[in-house]
Design a protein around this motif. Structure first.
Motif, PDB file in Angstrom:
ATOM      1  N   UNK A 232       0.833  -1.209   0.000  1.00 59.17           N
ATOM      2  CA  UNK A 232       0.000   0.000   0.000  1.00 59.17           C
ATOM      3  C   UNK A 232       0.867   1.258   0.000  1.00 59.17           C
ATOM      4  N   UNK A 233       1.921   1.250   0.789  1.00 58.74           N
ATOM      5  CA  UNK A 233       2.787   2.424   0.835  1.00 58.74           C
ATOM      6  C   UNK A 233       3.510   2.598  -0.507  1.00 58.74           C
ATOM      7  N   UNK A 234       3.893   1.510  -1.121  1.00 63.28           N
ATOM      8  CA  UNK A 234       4.596   1.571  -2.406  1.00 63.28           C
ATOM      9  C   UNK A 234       3.727   2.212  -3.487  1.00 63.28           C
ATOM     10  N   UNK A 235       2.403   2.037  -3.402  1.00 68.01           N
ATOM     11  CA  UNK A 235       1.501   2.688  -4.361  1.00 68.01           C
ATOM     12  C   UNK A 235       1.644   4.198  -4.235  1.00 68.01           C
ATOM     13  N   UNK A 236       1.688   4.678  -3.011  1.00 68.32           N
ATOM     14  CA  UNK A 236       1.847   6.114  -2.795  1.00 68.32           C
ATOM     15  C   UNK A 236       3.199   6.583  -3.333  1.00 68.32           C
ATOM     16  N   UNK A 237       4.221   5.766  -3.143  1.00 69.63           N
ATOM     17  CA  UNK A 237       5.547   6.119  -3.649  1.00 69.63           C
ATOM     18  C   UNK A 237       5.563   6.231  -5.174  1.00 69.63           C
ATOM     19  N   UNK A 238       4.736   5.452  -5.821  1.00 67.81           N
ATOM     20  CA  UNK A 238       4.707   5.478  -7.290  1.00 67.81           C
ATOM     21  C   UNK A 238       4.239   6.831  -7.824  1.00 67.81           C
ATOM     22  N   UNK A 239       3.686   7.650  -6.968  1.00 67.33           N
ATOM     23  CA  UNK A 239       3.211   8.975  -7.382  1.00 67.33           C
ATOM     24  C   UNK A 239       4.284  10.050  -7.245  1.00 67.33           C
ATOM     25  N   UNK A 240       5.520   9.677  -6.958  1.00 65.65           N
ATOM     26  CA  UNK A 240       6.584  10.660  -6.703  1.00 65.65           C
ATOM     27  C   UNK A 240       6.723  11.667  -7.838  1.00 65.65           C
ATOM     28  N   UNK A 241       6.694  11.197  -9.055  1.00 70.19           N
ATOM     29  CA  UNK A 241       6.842  12.104 -10.198  1.00 70.19           C
ATOM     30  C   UNK A 241       5.741  13.150 -10.254  1.00 70.19           C
ATOM     31  N   UNK A 242       4.502  12.711 -10.068  1.00 70.63           N
ATOM     32  CA  UNK A 242       3.371  13.649 -10.094  1.00 70.63           C
ATOM     33  C   UNK A 242       3.446  14.643  -8.931  1.00 70.63           C
ATOM     34  N   UNK A 243       3.875  14.174  -7.764  1.00 66.33           N
ATOM     35  CA  UNK A 243       3.985  15.060  -6.612  1.00 66.33           C
ATOM     36  C   UNK A 243       5.068  16.121  -6.831  1.00 66.33           C
ATOM     37  N   UNK A 244       6.189  15.731  -7.426  1.00 64.53           N
ATOM     38  CA  UNK A 244       7.242  16.702  -7.723  1.00 64.53           C
ATOM     39  C   UNK A 244       6.723  17.781  -8.671  1.00 64.53           C
ATOM     40  N   UNK A 245       6.034  17.362  -9.717  1.00 67.07           N
ATOM     41  CA  UNK A 245       5.498  18.298 -10.690  1.00 67.07           C
ATOM     42  C   UNK A 245       4.494  19.241 -10.033  1.00 67.07           C
ATOM     43  N   UNK A 246       3.593  18.690  -9.225  1.00 64.35           N
ATOM     44  CA  UNK A 246       2.577  19.505  -8.554  1.00 64.35           C
ATOM     45  C   UNK A 246       3.224  20.500  -7.591  1.00 64.35           C
ATOM     46  N   UNK A 247       4.224  20.046  -6.846  1.00 64.24           N
ATOM     47  CA  UNK A 247       4.912  20.931  -5.903  1.00 64.24           C
ATOM     48  C   UNK A 247       5.565  22.092  -6.653  1.00 64.24           C
ATOM     49  N   UNK A 248       6.313  21.758  -7.695  1.00 59.64           N
ATOM     50  CA  UNK A 248       7.006  22.804  -8.452  1.00 59.64           C
ATOM     51  C   UNK A 248       6.020  23.784  -9.102  1.00 59.64           C
ATOM     52  N   UNK A 249       4.899  23.260  -9.586  1.00 63.34           N
ATOM     53  CA  UNK A 249       3.885  24.117 -10.207  1.00 63.34           C
ATOM     54  C   UNK A 249       3.306  25.077  -9.164  1.00 63.34           C
ATOM     55  N   UNK A 250       3.034  24.581  -7.977  1.00 63.83           N
ATOM     56  CA  UNK A 250       2.482  25.396  -6.904  1.00 63.83           C
ATOM     57  C   UNK A 250       3.469  26.484  -6.485  1.00 63.83           C
ATOM     58  N   UNK A 251       4.743  26.105  -6.333  1.00 67.11           N
ATOM     59  CA  UNK A 251       5.772  27.089  -5.972  1.00 67.11           C
ATOM     60  C   UNK A 251       5.930  28.111  -7.103  1.00 67.11           C
ATOM     61  N   UNK A 252       5.931  27.628  -8.349  1.00 64.60           N
ATOM     62  CA  UNK A 252       6.085  28.503  -9.517  1.00 64.60           C
ATOM     63  C   UNK A 252       4.937  29.498  -9.642  1.00 64.60           C
ATOM     64  N   UNK A 253       3.740  29.084  -9.234  1.00 62.55           N
ATOM     65  CA  UNK A 253       2.589  29.960  -9.287  1.00 62.55           C
ATOM     66  C   UNK A 253       2.558  30.954  -8.117  1.00 62.55           C
ATOM     67  N   UNK A 254       3.509  30.807  -7.208  1.00 64.81           N
ATOM     68  CA  UNK A 254       3.570  31.707  -6.060  1.00 64.81           C
ATOM     69  C   UNK A 254       2.557  31.372  -4.971  1.00 64.81           C
TER      70      UNK A 254
END
Length: 190
Positions: A166-188
């Protein structure tokens, strides 16, 4: 000889903590159990807490090695869970008798860098700033520690494999989380 003695001290602590609350174990208990003198203990460890930190490093060694080489993270998580099951009494006593923030600090010192390196491997394909990688690495380290503590506090009744999957499923989202984080920071927005 030195590494043999250090290993004997750690094994003694593990053995003693299966019978006695880890927060009640003294240097005297360990030196008596190992048949060494106090100076030998202090040559290897500053205090009992240094022994505990060494145990966390041993507990997480395979996970850290896998994270640092972009290996199968699920295998590393499984090794942590299996080690906990192998030392069940000791691990449950650690979690129940010590302050969670102290245990979390040991966990983070042992694993945070490795988790961040693992996220960095994901970042190479998904993008992600250094800040996002570091933030997400720490987030994964803390979140797995929390899930692990809940599992341990429940006396490890749940199947370790299921918890890891179950935890590994969450880990599989690492790429999407990085993109979302950077987008949020980029948007201020942060």
């Amino acid at each position: 000889m030195a590494s043999f003695t250090k290993k004997a001290i750690v094994e003694s602590f593990l053995r003693l903590s299966a019978r006695k609350s880890p927060d009640k174990i003294t240097v005297r208990d360990i030196v008596d159990d190992c048949e060494i003198n106090r100076n030998t203990f202090y040559y290897h460890f500053q205090d009992i807490y240094a022994v505990m930190e060494e145990i966390f490093c041993l507990w997480t060694a395979e996970l850290c090695a896998i994270c640092r080489t972009d290996g199968d993270i699920e295998e590393g998580l499984r090794s942590v869970a299996l080690w906990a099951q192998e030392h069940k009494k000791t691990v449950i006593r650690f979690v129940l008798c010590f302050d969670r923030s102290m245990l979390e600090e040991y966990w983070l010192r042992a694993t945070e860098d490795a988790w961040t390196k693992w996220v960095a491997y994901r970042s190479e394909t998904a993008g992600g700033t250094e800040e996002a990688v570091r933030y997400l690495g720490t987030g994964y380290a803390v979140s797995f520690f929390s899930i692990l503590c809940r599992w341990i506090r429940a006396s490890m009744r749940e199947d370790a494999e299921g918890m890891v999957r179950r935890y590994a499923v969450w880990l599989s989202c690492a790429g999407q989380l990085l993109t979302a984080y950077d987008r949020t920071v980029g948007d201020g927005r942060l």
